[in-house]
Design an enzyme around this catalytic site. Structure first.
Site, PDB file in Angstrom:
ATOM      1  N   GLY A  43      53.205  -4.296  88.989  1.00  0.00           N
ATOM      2  CA  GLY A  43      52.804  -4.064  90.360  1.00  0.00           C
ATOM      3  C   GLY A  43      53.309  -2.753  90.923  1.00  0.00           C
ATOM      4  N   LYS A  93      58.456   5.915  82.750  1.00  0.00           N
ATOM      5  CA  LYS A  93      58.143   4.956  83.809  1.00  0.00           C
ATOM      6  C   LYS A  93      57.672   5.723  85.046  1.00  0.00           C
ATOM      7  CE  LYS A  93      60.740   1.640  86.700  1.00  0.00           C
ATOM      8  NZ  LYS A  93      62.092   1.023  86.863  1.00  0.00           N
ATOM      9  N   ASP A 133      69.966  -7.752  86.828  1.00  0.00           N
ATOM     10  CA  ASP A 133      68.670  -8.256  86.351  1.00  0.00           C
ATOM     11  C   ASP A 133      68.644  -8.348  84.829  1.00  0.00           C
ATOM     12  OD1 ASP A 133      66.121  -9.284  86.642  1.00  0.00           O
ATOM     13  OD2 ASP A 133      65.141  -7.330  86.714  1.00  0.00           O
TER      14      ASP A 133
END
Length: 745
Positions: free
Chosen positions: A25, A43, A137
């Site tokens: 997203g 990225k 994470d």
């Protein structure tokens, strides 16, 4: 990797995009090449996010955070631009699956694999925490798998514990199912999310790797968060030897969890994750065999990816216009444009699946070395130091560990080349040697690489000695653009990771099977080849066996593969299997001690066909342990016998005079690459003798040494002009050099 779409750009900054690695997203991750030819994961964030207040500052912080983490088990940042219209971040490319992908496709890891995985991730987290950060994470998708261990990625929400800019009280950030109780409850405002939170997440990751499922199940986010806070973790199926340590990681109370350093030590307590152990146990069995094969295939495929277009104008380094000096050992060729190089030159390219093809082309500017004068002592440097500038060449080697003989040989070869250079009347500067000993330990290797990189006097490094020590050190050298030339490590992975300053001055292990195939099909007249793959040899065995299988397959030559587990010391069943299938020759992909076992088994069976292996068996340990069973074995290796090669006679005589013995293997190769570095450095103007210019000069040129010619691709792989593989045979209890291995059948 998916193909680029019509909407994708061809380049971002100076990076050429090759394909898509993934999308989400917030943006896209591409596989790309840097201007220097390195492969990176790039990225790119969607442009609309850059318009949000504070976004670019948060992205810039992500880059800074990632650069603060210094661990071989964390993927390093290569480049970034937070101010671009679409901000982007490039990290080193790891040609392996994520942990989530590997476990989903091939099942859980063994206890040994879990210990290797856990210990190395804990070491990475320890560095994250030492930098004053919390990852926040950690999940299977943020762990990439390489042959030698995992790589931690994605520091997008990593923060200092007291930083509440992203984690205000009541806000849950991270991936449900792998969050700590304090994350699940949103305890960010009071600084309640600290290093212990990452340890809990690591416990979740290890539980997943052990069972194939998340420890708090699946379903709605609210349910996952509730279970993390209130329910015990589901550890059914976790090996008994790890239940206690995983249970401690998954304690609800952060104060009762071990810190990352303690966890790393506990997981490695049985020695399973230590890379400096005996080679028969080194990194063996840590991954399921299909995962190992997948990594090897992706590594080989990465080598076949397109290079930077030849239409790009090459950067003209200071050496481009320097005149070549006369050479008493070889020929000097004038510089030529890349598209005008002689068609007769040949080079090797690794192709997908380990296959190898020959293609026209070679270096750019050609260089040779003048070695006038006899070898002098180190006193030559001292005598000249008051008259000339002084530059340092370093040796990074294993001088007291398991490969100390190879390391010492390289040190002596380097010192002899330096002594000869310093003895020249026309030497434009004096060379000093700085030798460091990593003892064969990867962690020590990384530390020493940092020390050498931080020393401004060091302009180049020869080494390291082994695959493991090279793997942990090359990123350190790359950070300082310090040229590092290796002559003994052979792992293909080293060449495809895109280190800008790394020059791989030998054939990778995956290329040597080309010569093996030619020997077996030609000299040995073999009709069917038995390939015995020994799992304890790890990616060394995988590189050799995968490549040989593909090369034989391309030649339509039948082969019979057989894999031997590390748990077995009896090669009887493997030998019987390949012989009963009609194999009249045997290739062994493994290390010396277990090579002695299969040699003994073949002798017991009365097998008199060709027996051949790779460079690892060119070791005195094989002769000592195999005894008479070693007789007649052949090895293909990227190293010469300097006493038998005519071009090396002068070097061999100087070596004998100085050290009162014949030069051992890899001494001449180290002598050659040192001469190459010094020749290139001497050709630079005095004010241009920098690391960057030296690297550019070596990459642009060709050097004719006493062992072979040296020239390099943009990726650091060596271009082979003629031979790079050599035959050795055991005769009367000793290794006898047989000259160049066959290029054709």
């Amino acid at each position: 990797m998916e193909p680029l779409r019509s909407s994708d750009p061809a380049r971002i900054a100076d990076h050429r995009l090759l394909g898509r690695l993934g999308a989400g997203g917030m943006g896209v991750v591409y596989l790309a090449r840097t201007p220097g030819g390195a492969l990176v994961a790039l990225k790119v964030l969607l442009a609309e996010y850059a318009e949000e207040a504070g976004f670019k500052e948060r992205f810039r912080r992500e880059v800074e955070v990632a650069r603060r983490v210094d661990s071989p088990w964390a993927v390093p940042v290569v480049d970034a631009d937070a101010d671009a219209e679409a901000p982007w971040l490039a990290t080193a490319f790891v040609p392996g699956p994520s942990l989530g992908e590997a476990v989903a496709a091939y099942g859980p890891l063994t206890e040994r694999g879990l210990r290797v995985l856990g210990a190395r991730l804990a070491e990475a987290l320890s560095e994250v925490h030492r930098a004053g950060l919390v990852h926040r994470d950690l999940k299977p998708g943020n762990v990439l798998i390489a042959h030698d261990g995992p790589r931690l990625i994605d520091f997008g929400i990593a923060r200092a514990p007291e930083d509440t800019a992203l984690t205000a009280t009541g806000m849950v950030v991270g991936t449900p199912g792998y969050l700590s109780p304090e994350q699940a409850e949103g305890r960010g405002g009071d600084g309640g999310i600290g290093p212990a939170s990452d340890v809990f997440s690591l416990g979740c990751v290890l539980a997943f790797a052990a069972t194939g499922r998340a420890p708090f199940g699946s379903g709605a986010v609210d349910a996952l968060l509730y279970r993390a806070v209130h329910d015990p973790a589901d550890l059914d199926g976790v090996p008994a030897g790890l239940l206690e340590v995983l249970g401690s990681c998954l304690e609800k109370d952060p104060d009762r969890r071990p810190d990352a350093g303690e966890l790393a030590r506990e997981l490695a307590a049985d020695g399973a994750a230590r890379e400096n152990e005996a080679q028969d146990d080194e990194a063996s069995e840590w991954l399921p065999e299909p995962v190992t094969r997948l990594i090897a295939e992706r590594s080989a495929a990465a080598l076949a990816l397109p290079d930077i277009e030849h239409t790009l104008a090459p950067s003209a380094g200071p050496a481009a216009s320097a005149p070549a000096e006369p050479d008493t050992r070889g020929t000097s060729e004038s510089a030529q444009p890349q598209d005008a190089r002689p068609a007769g030159r040949r080079r090797f390219l690794l192709l997908a699946g380990g296959a190898v093809a020959l293609a026209a082309g070679a270096g750019g500017t050609w260089w040779t070395v003048t070695r006038d004068g006899d070898a002098g002592g180190d006193g030559a440097a001292a005598a000249a130091s008051s008259r000339w500038p002084v530059h340092t060449v370093a040796l990074h080697a294993d001088l007291s560990g398991p490969q100390r003989e190879t390391g010492k040989a390289q040190e002596r070869g380097l010192r002899l080349a330096v002594a000869e250079f310093n003895a020249r009347d026309d030497a434009p500067f004096t060379v000093k040697v700085r030798a460091v000993d990593d003892k064969g330990d990867p962690a020590t290797s990384a530390r020493l690489a940092t020390e050498l990189t931080d020393d401004p006097a060091v302009l180049a490094v020869v080494g390291p000695t082994s695959d493991a020590t090279a793997q942990t050190s090359l990123a350190k050298y790359d950070a300082g653009l310090l040229p590092v030339v290796a002559v003994s490590p052979g792992s293909t992975v080293l060449s495809i990771q895109g280190f800008r300053s790394f020059l791989h001055a030998r054939l990778p292990d995956a290329v040597l099977p080309v010569y093996v195939s030619n020997y077996l099909r030609g000299t040995a007249r073999s009709r069917k080849v038995g390939i015995v793959v020994d799992r304890p040899a790890g990616n060394y065995a995988t590189d050799l066996s995968t490549s040989l299988s593909n090369v034989l397959g391309n030649a339509q030559q039948p082969s019979v593969p057989e894999v031997v587990s590390a748990m077995r010391r009896d090669f009887g069943s493997a030998v019987d299997a390949v012989l009963s299938a009609g194999a009249d020759s045997v290739f062994f992909a493994g290390l010396p001690d277990r090579g002695a076992l299969i040699a003994g088994t073949l002798r017991e069976r009365g097998f008199d066909g060709a027996r051949i292996s790779g460079p690892a068996l060119l070791d005195e340990a094989f002769l000592t342990k195999a005894q008479e069973s070693a007789e007649g074995w052949t090895m293909v290796a990227p190293v010469i016998d300097a006493t038998r090669k005519p071009e090396a006679r002068k070097f061999a005589a100087a070596y004998r005079e100085r050290w009162k013995e014949a030069p051992p293997r890899y001494a001449a190769e180290a002598y050659d690459v040192t001469g190459m570095l010094l020749k290139a450095l001497a050709a630079l103007p005095a004010k241009s003798r920098t690391r960057e210019n030296l690297l550019a000069a070596v990459r642009a040129g060709k050097y004719t040494g006493i062992t072979k010619p040296f020239a390099f691709e943009k990726t650091g792989l060596m271009v082979i002009d003629g031979n790079g593989g050599y035959l050795w045979r055991v005769e009367q209890g000793d290794f006898v050099y047989g000259g160049p291995a066959p290029l054709t059948v």
